[in-house]
Design an enzyme around this catalytic site. Structure first.
Site, PDB file in Angstrom:
ATOM      1  N   CYS A   2       0.901  -1.217   0.027  1.00  0.00           N
ATOM      2  CA  CYS A   2      -0.016   0.106   0.010  1.00  0.00           C
ATOM      3  C   CYS A   2       0.713   1.254   0.047  1.00  0.00           C
ATOM      4  CB  CYS A   2      -1.052   0.232   1.093  1.00  0.00           C
ATOM      5  SG  CYS A   2      -2.142  -1.429   1.364  1.00  0.00           S
ATOM      6  N   ARG A  27       3.611  -0.459  -5.120  1.00  0.00           N
ATOM      7  CA  ARG A  27       3.427  -0.799  -3.590  1.00  0.00           C
ATOM      8  C   ARG A  27       1.978  -1.691  -3.405  1.00  0.00           C
ATOM      9  NH1 ARG A  27       7.101   1.732   0.237  1.00  0.00           N
ATOM     10  NH2 ARG A  27       5.731   0.970   1.907  1.00  0.00           N
ATOM     11  N   TRP A  75      -3.405  -2.556  -1.515  1.00  0.00           N
ATOM     12  CA  TRP A  75      -3.018  -3.833  -1.670  1.00  0.00           C
ATOM     13  C   TRP A  75      -3.836  -4.739  -0.676  1.00  0.00           C
ATOM     14  CZ3 TRP A  75      -0.822  -8.335   1.026  1.00  0.00           C
ATOM     15  CH2 TRP A  75      -0.700  -9.372   0.104  1.00  0.00           C
ATOM     16  N   ASN A 101      -1.539   2.021   6.156  1.00  0.00           N
ATOM     17  CA  ASN A 101      -0.767   1.000   5.833  1.00  0.00           C
ATOM     18  C   ASN A 101      -0.215   0.148   6.934  1.00  0.00           C
ATOM     19  OD1 ASN A 101      -0.226   1.925   3.212  1.00  0.00           O
ATOM     20  ND2 ASN A 101       1.784   2.468   3.538  1.00  0.00           N
ATOM     21  N   GLY A 102      -0.611  -1.102   6.534  1.00  0.00           N
ATOM     22  CA  GLY A 102      -0.129  -2.004   8.000  1.00  0.00           C
ATOM     23  C   GLY A 102      -1.257  -3.012   8.154  1.00  0.00           C
ATOM     24  N   GLU A 493      15.093 -18.976  -9.203  1.00  0.00           N
ATOM     25  CA  GLU A 493      14.776 -17.963  -9.673  1.00  0.00           C
ATOM     26  C   GLU A 493      14.352 -17.756 -11.261  1.00  0.00           C
ATOM     27  OE1 GLU A 493      14.581 -15.159  -8.153  1.00  0.00           O
ATOM     28  OE2 GLU A 493      14.572 -13.405  -9.525  1.00  0.00           O
ATOM     29  N   LYS A 497      10.607 -16.297 -11.627  1.00  0.00           N
ATOM     30  CA  LYS A 497      10.182 -14.989 -12.452  1.00  0.00           C
ATOM     31  C   LYS A 497       9.029 -15.449 -13.418  1.00  0.00           C
ATOM     32  CE  LYS A 497      11.626 -12.415 -11.023  1.00  0.00           C
ATOM     33  NZ  LYS A 497      12.350 -12.362  -9.958  1.00  0.00           N
ATOM     34  N   GLU A 500       5.499 -15.578 -11.422  1.00  0.00           N
ATOM     35  CA  GLU A 500       5.153 -14.255 -10.870  1.00  0.00           C
ATOM     36  C   GLU A 500       4.526 -13.266 -11.927  1.00  0.00           C
ATOM     37  OE1 GLU A 500       8.765 -12.372  -9.502  1.00  0.00           O
ATOM     38  OE2 GLU A 500       7.784 -11.570  -7.792  1.00  0.00           O
ATOM     39  N   HIS A 516      13.831 -37.887  -8.247  1.00  0.00           N
ATOM     40  CA  HIS A 516      12.966 -38.263  -7.227  1.00  0.00           C
ATOM     41  C   HIS A 516      11.748 -37.830  -7.082  1.00  0.00           C
ATOM     42  CE1 HIS A 516      17.064 -39.558  -5.620  1.00  0.00           C
ATOM     43  NE2 HIS A 516      17.354 -38.473  -5.923  1.00  0.00           N
ATOM     44  N   LYS A 615       5.073  -4.834  -4.643  1.00  0.00           N
ATOM     45  CA  LYS A 615       6.557  -4.873  -4.650  1.00  0.00           C
ATOM     46  C   LYS A 615       7.136  -4.916  -3.217  1.00  0.00           C
ATOM     47  CE  LYS A 615      10.722  -3.977  -6.672  1.00  0.00           C
ATOM     48  NZ  LYS A 615      11.103  -5.166  -7.544  1.00  0.00           N
TER      49      LYS A 615
END
Ligand code: AGP
Length: 620
Positions: A2, A27, A75, A101-102, A493, A497, A500, A516, A615
């Site tokens: 946020c 954000r 968010w 925020n929070g 990674e 990517k 996402e 396995h 982000k």
């Protein structure tokens, strides 16, 4: 998570609020809103369940004026992304308006108490509870019939936040005081921008660029009482404190697309430069080592380190995994890698000669911050490897190393990752040279490090070929990413990517682990991306590649030399330049970043703002 903005001054608040929200949108971007107030008027609020562009469009139809205003881009945590749940929220028949925020952990009990007192709720958020709570505390502070005073608002804020459990960054407007804005922080960052006859508030420095260079980072448990010509900072335990006015770093410059279609693409292409920036001033050729200014440890303490813990989340955790290989191999120090979200609740037996590195692009990730705090509480030296100057983690750690990668706006981390790996490579060299690593080995490592920017520049030349390969596989529903040793984290990674930004299911594994279990996923519709450059495990990865081919799985191989064996087996081959194995993750990540980018584009996904993500993850 946020974004918050606030303005108080003599100009119209809206232009700053809107441009600030645009810059903070990374954000959180599921809903947005602003509220403004001018003398002898009511508070006006516009909110949309959508992006800042939609808020902007709504404001074209219904302009809002006033020299006081707050804004928010959300968010969602409590309640879906609807207009009602969007901020700002009103409290006590609009006596109070705030953006938050929070997460307020005790919101349910506060809510029932406020409902009992007759407050009506229109949203499912924890934030609206704070708005009503401040309004209730204001009523109590004013008492019966007293003339409203600014001090009542300050008292109300202090009384309200004393009852909150959880985290908050708050900006609050009071209907009776069009020349007052109050900001409060606990665990969710807020910066106050100091202007001439105007002041600004934001949840990070990006909205302030171009408006002021003088900033105050609020600390936890501080509130700022902001008037157009004056700012007072009060601390819960120490009363009034002198604000520490700092200069906005040049690194916070405005991040624009500069002709690129997306921030992610721009940031991928910036990597030769961002890696160069990470290296700058940190190579000591004469002593065949690296140097860092901010570790805040003596040489004796550094030599005495018996164990290193590397912690972080997401991509930064992948960097930590590479760091594990690097530090163990070059410095022979035992390393543990921990998810920050796990470390914060574990109680690992750690002795005194252990240092803990928190790796983080944003410096605001709640889990990483909490894990470092916990380690610090137990007496360990905590260090940050961080990009954002002045961020919470950068401020709270005992020391650290900045990445100097410049603002990373794309939600999918690219240049911060390769800068983290560059810094970790230098750190491993530094620790190694304090121990057994020879002068010659140090020199050889430095030569490789210095080659990196140009090698990465060369690697970007694979883009056209990667675009063609992306077109072949963009419809796949599953991908496997496989590599070994240094390139096991590269595989993780690469998979992250892809999932996402394209929403394709992707799994990364150490290549040998595949047999396995994951090999059961291999079929003609599941591409496997093999990272198979030369090195000690080349033959081993090649065998794993053959196992996939034997089961009819398509293979995309990343190689660093003309490789007839791989070329014969793989369906598609991407060439990257040769570099020593400890730097291969940096170079091999480039085609993987481009592959996800191109596939996401072909699937029509929003590359810079993928669904459900934000982000900086400032909630637990
Ligand atoms: C990376 O592409 C992700 N968006 C995410 O995993 C990120 O790396 C993670 O949230 C940690 O963020 P930080 O580096 O800012 O702490």
């Amino acid at each position: 998570m946020c974004g918050i903005v606030g303005y108080i001054g003599s100009k119209d608040a809206c232009p700053f609020l809107l441009s600030g929200l645009q810059r903070l949108e990374y954000r959180g971007y599921d809903s947005a809103g602003i509220a403004t107030l001018r003398q002898s008027d009511n508070i006006r609020v516009t909110k949309v369940a959508g992006r800042v562009a939609e808020l902007d469009a709504a404001l074209q139809h219904k302009p809002m004026a006033g020299p006081l205003g707050i804004g928010h881009t959300r968010w969602a945590t409590h309640g879906a992304a609807t207009q009602d749940n969007a901020h700002p929220h009103l409290g006590g028949s609009a006596a109070v308006t705030l953006a938050h925020n929070g997460v307020i952990e005790n919101y349910e009990s506060l809510k029932s108490e406020l409902v009992g007192k007759g407050y009506q709720f229109v949203s499912q958020t924890d934030s609206e509870v704070v708005a009503h709570l401040v309004a209730e505390c204001l009523k109590e502070a004013q008492g019966d019939g007293a003339e409203p005073e600014v001090q009542h608002c300050v008292d109300a804020m202090q009384a309200a936040i004393a009852r909150l459990r959880g985290t908050y960054g708050l900006v609050v407007m009071f209907r009776e005081f069009p020349d007052l804005l109050i900001a409060a922080r606990c665990g969710s960052p807020l910066v106050v921008g100091v202007g001439k006859q105007e002041q600004f508030v934001a949840s990070d420095t990006s909205p302030l660029v171009g408006f002021t260079e003088r900033i105050i980072y609020l600390a936890d448990h501080q509130i700022a009482v902001i008037r157009p010509d004056n700012i007072q900072v009060l601390h819960r335990d120490h009363g009034r404190v002198r604000p520490d006015i700092q200069t906005l770093s040049s690194q916070s410059q405005d991040a624009s697309l500069e002709g690129y279609e997306h921030y992610m693409l721009k940031e991928i292409y910036e990597q030769p430069q961002s890696i160069q920036n990470a290296l700058r001033g940190r190579i000591d050729r004469d002593n065949a080592t690296a140097k860092f200014g901010g570790l805040n440890l003596t040489t004796q303490q550094l030599r005495g380190i018996q164990r290193v813990i590397l912690t972080g989340c997401g991509t930064s955790w992948h960097s930590a995994l590479v760091g594990d290989y690097l530090i163990e191999e070059l410095a022979r120090i035992p390393v543990e890698v921990e998810y920050a979200s796990e470390l914060r609740y574990r109680n690992p037996p750690v002795d005194h000669d252990t240092v803990v590195f928190g790796i983080t692009q944003s410096g605001e990730t709640a889990d990483t911050l909490a894990a470092l705090r916990e380690m610090k509480r137990k007496g360990h030296h905590t260090l940050a490897i961080c990009n954002v100057i002045g961020s919470s983690i950068a401020q709270e750690a005992d020391g650290g190393i900045y990445l100097h990668a410049g603002p990373e706006i794309g939600v999918a981390s690219t240049k911060a990752f390769t800068s983290q790996l560059t810094v970790l490579s230098m750190l491993a060299l530094y620790f190694g040279r304090l121990r057994h690593l020879s002068f010659e080995a140090g020199q050889r490592i430095i030569t490789q490090l210095e080659l990196l920017p140009q090698v990465v520049e060369q690697t970007l030349g694979c883009h056209k070929q990667v675009r063609e390969i992306a077109a072949k596989y963009a419809d796949a529903s599953n991908f496997l990413y496989l590599g070994r040793k240094f390139n096991f984290p590269t595989a993780l990674e690469g998979a992250l990517k892809l999932k996402e930004i394209s929403y394709i299911h992707a799994e990364g594994y150490p290549a040998a682990e595949m047999k396995h279990g994951p090999i059961a996923l291999v079929d003609e519709n599941t591409p496997s991306v093999f990272i198979v450059p030369q090195g000690t495990v080349y033959e081993k990865v090649l065998s794993n590649l053959q196992e996939v081919k034997a089961r009819g799985g398509p293979v995309i191989a990343i190689v660093d030399h003309e490789d007839p064996q791989v070329t014969k087996l793989a369906d598609d081959v991407i060439h990257i330049p040769e570099i020593e194995d400890f730097l291969q993750p940096i170079v091999a990540s480039i085609p993987l970043q481009l592959l996800s980018y191109e596939i996401a584009l072909l699937r029509g996904c929003d590359v810079d703002k993928p669904r459900n993500l934000a982000k900086s993850v400032t909630v637990e």
